[in-house]
Design a protein around this motif. Structure first.
Motif, PDB file in Angstrom:
ATOM      1  N   ASP A 171      14.072 -31.002 -18.683  1.00  0.00           N
ATOM      2  CA  ASP A 171      14.309 -32.039 -17.676  1.00  0.00           C
ATOM      3  C   ASP A 171      15.773 -32.421 -17.514  1.00  0.00           C
ATOM      4  O   ASP A 171      16.176 -32.867 -16.439  1.00  0.00           O
ATOM      5  N   ASN A 220       6.408 -42.240 -17.866  1.00  0.00           N
ATOM      6  CA  ASN A 220       6.863 -40.857 -17.883  1.00  0.00           C
ATOM      7  C   ASN A 220       7.510 -40.517 -19.212  1.00  0.00           C
ATOM      8  O   ASN A 220       8.259 -41.311 -19.790  1.00  0.00           O
ATOM      9  N   GLU A 271      14.446 -42.882 -13.917  1.00  0.00           N
ATOM     10  CA  GLU A 271      13.901 -42.826 -15.281  1.00  0.00           C
ATOM     11  C   GLU A 271      14.435 -41.608 -16.035  1.00  0.00           C
ATOM     12  O   GLU A 271      14.691 -41.684 -17.238  1.00  0.00           O
ATOM     13  N   ARG A 272      14.592 -40.501 -15.320  1.00  0.00           N
ATOM     14  CA  ARG A 272      15.125 -39.292 -15.968  1.00  0.00           C
ATOM     15  C   ARG A 272      16.500 -39.557 -16.581  1.00  0.00           C
ATOM     16  O   ARG A 272      16.782 -39.139 -17.710  1.00  0.00           O
ATOM     17  N   GLY A 306       8.738 -43.744 -23.341  1.00  0.00           N
ATOM     18  CA  GLY A 306       8.393 -43.730 -21.934  1.00  0.00           C
ATOM     19  C   GLY A 306       8.742 -44.998 -21.175  1.00  0.00           C
ATOM     20  O   GLY A 306       8.487 -45.105 -19.980  1.00  0.00           O
TER      21      GLY A 306
END
Length: 465
Positions: free
Chosen positions: A10, A3, A359-360, A340
């Motif tokens: 985001d 990602n 992950e964000r 990523g």
């Protein structure tokens, strides 16, 4: 597929905070001009005491050409260790070093000043006996990582130690003479202590032997400092030989901004770091660009955003709440993953007991680290470009030492980019990581000082000006 995230979309709260760390080219140019004014004041007789870039004279007025030959001794004295070195300059432009590193016992470092230098003299005596040069009266140079007031090449008054040392009896005394007095207790050996320089000047001289166009030394680690070669006619506080043309200047630029020159780009996080530091209101430029302070800024930002629920919202904050807990190694690990990928970032968060992160959130953490280190590189570029423009040379090499430059994946690229944007395009430059330690530079200084003192004796050091 890994990602990737758009920060503005985001994690907008993180993006908003990071915008505070994005100086414009005009801001950087303004910093460069302010730096130049402070340097001019630091070199002046009338305004030196008011400058935040005091520009201390090193009294190193010769630069190596690469054609010098001989063998010399050096003593590196650092906050965490000391090293004695035998350095040989060969005819093949190669440098051979043999050294011994020692950790000074806490009982010695915290004792009387004479104990520190007796310990060092003992190490030197044992080393020269082991190397069978104890009767050769080899020149010795000192590379010193503590604050000095230089009065001559071989006169350096100790201003302060770092926190590791408590030997107060040495403060206010000449370090060179303290070592000479301690060596005098070993009449069976013969060593000629020629002078003392700081770490930046040592790095500059070490690279200059291999690359004679070297004119700047840049220290980019937990501390931030620089030195550069200035024309003697600009050094108004100098009262020596008027026919000498050059002088290596220790800028001591960590204090740049102490009287408000950088207030226009300081944000609430910068001020919080400064207020909670052990030296509030001082060493402002270093608090922008030193690796230790970069890590602390990231920690402060992350903690604030955690409290606001913007990242790591449900996670524990006790470990991340510890001051200075996020160090340079962690900072570099976070940004070392490929795009990523967040494996190393998660490993760092594990150390803070923040596990199984989204992950964000890890992407946001990486974005914060990149933002803080990019700004540091930009501000250092303002200082470096100022030095380049002052010297007005067609080509110079810049000797760089320090973990953040060596190990961070993008710091060097950003520093080079913004230095090129800010410096006069007529002056070419190259950043070069120093392969030889500052002790090699101290050995070179000792050899040049020996050649100047004993002009009729060319046995040890061959000069070619």
């Amino acid at each position: 597929m890994a990602n990737t995230f758009n920060p503005e979309e985001d994690f907008p709260e993180v993006y908003k905070v990071c915008k505070l760390f994005n100086p414009s080219i005009d801001d950087l140019e303004k910093i460069k001009q302010a730096m130049d004014r402070e340097i001019t004041m630091g070199l002046s007789r009338d305004h030196h005491d008011r400058s935040t870039v005091p520009c201390h004279l090193s009294y190193v007025q010769d630069l190596p050409t690469g054609r010098e030959r001989g063998q010399f001794l050096a003593l590196e004295m650092m906050p965490t260790n000391c090293r004695i070195m035998l350095v040989k300059f060969s005819s093949e432009r190669d440098i051979y070093t043999s050294s011994k590193c020692v950790i000074m016992p806490h009982t010695v470092a915290a004792g009387r000043g004479t104990e520190v230098f007796t310990f060092l003299a003992t190490i030197i005596a044992n080393f020269v006996k082991e190397k069978k040069v104890d009767k050769d009266n080899l020149p010795l140079g000192i590379a010193f990582a503590f604050t000095l007031k230089k009065l001559a090449l071989d006169v350096g008054i100790l201003v302060s130690w770092t926190k590791e040392f408590g030997a107060q009896g040495a403060i206010g005394k000449d370090v060179v003479q303290l070592l000479r007095d301690a060596l005098a207790k070993f009449p069976e050996i013969s060593v000629d202590v020629m002078g003392i320089i700081n770490v930046g000047a040592g790095s500059l001289l070490a690279l200059c032997w291999a690359q004679p166009d070297t004119r700047i030394g840049l220290i980019m680690g937990s501390i931030a400092n620089s030195c550069y070669v200035e024309r003697v006619e600009r050094c108004e506080t100098y009262e020596g030989d008027e026919f000498r043309r050059l002088m290596i200047i220790n800028s001591d630029w960590a204090h740049f901004g102490d009287t408000g020159q950088l207030d226009f780009i300081r944000n609430e996080f910068d001020r919080l770091l400064d207020t909670d530091s052990i030296n509030p209101g001082t060493r402002i430029y270093e608090k922008f660009s030193g690796a230790l302070c970069m890590g602390e800024l990231v920690r402060i930002i992350v903690l604030r955003l955690m409290k606001a629920g913007a990242i790591f919202a449900e996670d524990r904050r006790d470990y991340i709440g510890i001051q200075w807990k996020l160090d340079m190694v962690s900072l570099i690990e976070i940004v070392s993953d490929p795009p990523g990928v967040y494996t190393k970032a998660q490993e760092v968060m594990d150390k803070f007991r923040i596990r199984h992160c989204k992950e964000r959130d890890l992407a946001a953490l990486k974005y914060i680290c990149d933002t803080v280190t990019n700004r540091a590189a930009m501000l250092v570029a303002s200082g470096v470009s100022c030095l380049i423009d002052r010297m007005r040379l067609p080509q110079i090499s810049i000797a760089v030492d320090g973990g953040i430059y060596r190990l961070h994946p993008t710091f060097a690229t950003v520093l080079n980019k913004y230095t090129r944007l800010l410096a006069d395009p007529n002056y070419n430059f190259e950043f070069v990581i120093t392969q030889d330690s500052c002790g090699v530079g101290a050995a070179i200084m000792a050899g040049m000082a020996h050649a100047n003192k004993y002009k009729t004796d060319a046995k040890l050091f061959t000069m070619d000006y």
